[in-house]
Design a protein around this motif. Structure first.
Motif, short mmCIF file in Angstrom:
data_model
loop_
_atom_site.label_atom_id
_atom_site.label_comp_id
_atom_site.label_asym_id
_atom_site.label_seq_id
_atom_site.Cartn_x
_atom_site.Cartn_y
_atom_site.Cartn_z
N GLN A 64 -0.17 9.57 -3.67
CA GLN A 64 0.69 10.66 -3.70
C GLN A 64 1.97 10.36 -2.67
O GLN A 64 3.06 10.87 -2.97
CB GLN A 64 -0.01 12.00 -3.16
CG GLN A 64 -1.06 12.42 -3.95
CD GLN A 64 -0.39 13.13 -5.15
OE1 GLN A 64 0.63 13.77 -4.88
NE2 GLN A 64 -0.86 12.93 -6.52
N LYS A 66 3.55 7.53 -2.54
CA LYS A 66 4.23 6.81 -3.35
C LYS A 66 5.31 7.60 -4.03
O LYS A 66 6.43 7.17 -4.09
CB LYS A 66 3.47 5.89 -4.02
CG LYS A 66 4.55 5.01 -5.04
CD LYS A 66 5.54 3.97 -4.06
CE LYS A 66 5.90 2.80 -4.99
NZ LYS A 66 6.91 1.94 -4.27
N SER A 67 4.74 8.60 -4.63
CA SER A 67 5.67 9.54 -5.32
C SER A 67 6.28 10.71 -4.75
O SER A 67 6.89 11.69 -5.28
CB SER A 67 4.92 10.10 -6.63
OG SER A 67 3.80 10.61 -6.10
N LYS A 74 5.70 13.19 2.55
CA LYS A 74 5.04 12.11 2.94
C LYS A 74 4.10 12.50 4.34
O LYS A 74 3.10 12.13 4.47
CB LYS A 74 5.89 10.89 3.40
CG LYS A 74 6.32 10.17 2.09
CD LYS A 74 6.74 8.78 2.52
CE LYS A 74 7.14 8.15 1.18
NZ LYS A 74 7.81 6.83 1.47
N ARG A 149 -3.25 0.84 -6.98
CA ARG A 149 -3.36 1.75 -8.26
C ARG A 149 -4.96 1.57 -8.41
O ARG A 149 -5.44 2.47 -9.38
CB ARG A 149 -2.42 1.67 -9.41
CG ARG A 149 -1.11 2.01 -8.92
CD ARG A 149 -0.13 2.14 -10.02
NE ARG A 149 1.03 2.59 -9.61
CZ ARG A 149 1.21 4.00 -9.78
NH1 ARG A 149 0.13 4.64 -9.84
NH2 ARG A 149 2.43 4.30 -9.44
#
Length: 473
Positions: A64, A66-67, A74, A149
């Motif tokens: 989460q 990362k996006s 963040k 991932r």
């Protein structure tokens, strides 16, 4: 299941063989993950749920982050990781401590109190894997690490059994990249790993476990022993905890190496340190660097005023002491090291303004005196670490300076040959002689010497299995 038990040796032999028989790397990782969960379940299967929760939460939060569209998002995600991980750690490790401390404060104020507390079992290794997962989310938040991932890779990073219950604290940036590419068995330093495991086994099973009964006897009734015997016990405990913890670390690094992974060094001959700052660059390196990078520097580090840096240093060491255990004695231990580190900084500041070049003999004397002083202070701090409470620690300190009680029990000198042998072995290893001797042997000679050494170690170790000291943290 501890590393010095026969059943662990059989367990690891099976894991080692199957790991290298599996051709696909993904199957190896799945197999090692299952074995890691089985290893932890041998302690208490109920606490697997805590590892799974930490794994799932931080894996999702990492992706989460990362996006995340902005820094505030963040920061929010990182706060969730901190609350979940530190909340679980705080409940299991510190709930009763703070509750009982509050009761003591109320009683001191003559206010009505209750003595009720929860029967909370401390999950083994919770402090270690909590710090590991926090290092992952913090590094992802800072942009120092790409989130993985692969749920298998992240789960194995959290639960990998060699370091799961007592470290070293392996950071995601060191371990997860190793899971991206399979390593061939021919690149594994088998001989070096076997020698390291043997040294670790010897330090734990033959040194630490042999010393433990004498240390326990003195610490249980310090007033019954002479001052010199108490000093013996203080020195012996310094040796015991070093051999116990560094022995575990040696075996953990060796097991990981035999399975194709590398861990960072956690000890670098800490009792040879010439000052307290040098000691913390050599002792429990994975923890000291973690505290520096994720606590001391975010608090402000050396930035700002000199008093501010001293404050940050003391906060870091006190919290580092509290990380080891929920008791005032650990806080006192951390405060002693914090005070010593501040004192060393003050000393360096004064020396820089009165600098003069020392000759070779003067440098040697200063280094020797510094080493002796550092070792003595570290040993006195270990009293608070080992004692059952603050009152017991103060009793040990008081009695070790109460000379003249001739009729008191004495500890004896039967451990002196053992310690001389350990010091000699340690010095030979420090100079690299032992490693070079083993590496120079031909294959058949190495097998013969190694087998004989293991037979001697097994014959010399006590019959009972002592749990590792750091399992309680």
């Amino acid at each position: 299941m501890i590393f010095t038990e026969f059943k662990f040796l059989f367990f690891f032999a099976a894991v080692f063989c199957v790991n290298w028989l599996l051709r696909k790397f993904v199957f190896r990782k799945i197999f090692l993950l299952i074995c890691s969960y089985l290893f932890y379940a041998a302690w208490d299967w109920r606490f697997l749920s805590l590892i799974w929760m930490s794994t799932i939460v931080d894996y999702i939060l990492g992706l989460q982050m990362k996006s995340a569209p902005d820094v505030s998002r963040k920061r929010f995600l990182l706060s969730i990781s901190l609350v979940v991980n530190l909340g679980v750690l705080g409940f299991f490790k510190y709930f009763n401590f703070f509750l009982e401390s509050a009761f003591d404060l109320l009683a001191w104020l003559d206010l009505p109190t209750s003595t009720n507390s929860l029967e909370i079992i401390l999950p083994v290794g919770i402090s270690f894997y909590t710090f590991q997962t926090l290092s992952y989310t913090i590094d992802v938040y800072r942009g120092h690490l790409e989130p993985t991932r692969s749920p298998i890779d992240f789960a194995l990073f959290v639960a990998f059994f060699p370091q799961l219950v007592a470290g070293p604290i392996v950071r995601a940036s060191d371990f997860i990249p190793q899971l991206s590419k399979a390593r061939s068995f021919v690149t594994v330093p088998v001989r070096a790993c076997l020698v390291l495991f043997l040294f670790g086994f010897f330090k734990k099973a033959c040194i630490a476990d042999s010393i433990a009964p004498a240390v326990d006897a003195v610490y249980s009734q310090p007033s019954e022993y002479s001052a010199f015997s108490i000093w013996q016990a203080i020195w012996l405990y310094a040796i015991q905890i070093y051999c116990d913890f560094s022995g575990y670390t040696d075996m953990a690094i060796a097991c990981a190496g035999l399975l194709g992974f590398s861990f960072p060094d956690n000890f670098n001959y800490p009792y040879f340190a010439s000052n307290i700052s040098d000691f913390w660059r050599r002792w429990h390196i994975s923890l000291s660097t973690w505290l520096k990078d994720y606590l001391y520097i975010p608090l402000g580090g050396n930035r700002g005023s000199r008093g501010g840096s001293y404050r940050n240093l003391m906060i870091t060491m006190v919290l580092g002491g509290l990380w080891h255990g929920a008791a005032w004695r650990f806080i006192a231990w951390g405060a002693m090291h914090g005070g010593a580190l501040i004192g060393h900084k003050v000393y360096l500041k004064q020396q820089s303004s009165h600098r003069r070049d020392l000759d070779k003999q003067e440098k040697f004397i200063v280094s020797l005196l510094g080493t002796l002083l550092t070792f003595t202070w570290v040993c006195l701090a270990w009293v608070f670490f080992r004692a059952d409470g603050l009152d017991d620690a103060m009793s040990v300190i008081f009695n070790c300076f109460s000379f003249g009680a001739e009729s008191k029990a004495t500890l004896g000198f039967e451990y002196i040959p053992l310690l001389i042998g350990l010091l000699l072995t340690h010095w030979l290893s420090y100079r690299g002689y032992l490693e070079r001797a083993f590496s120079s042997l031909p294959g058949w000679g190495f097998s013969l010497v190694y087998g004989a050494a293991y037979a001697v170690v097994f014959a010399a170790k006590p019959t009972n299995y002592e749990p590792f000291i750091y399992f309680q943290f």
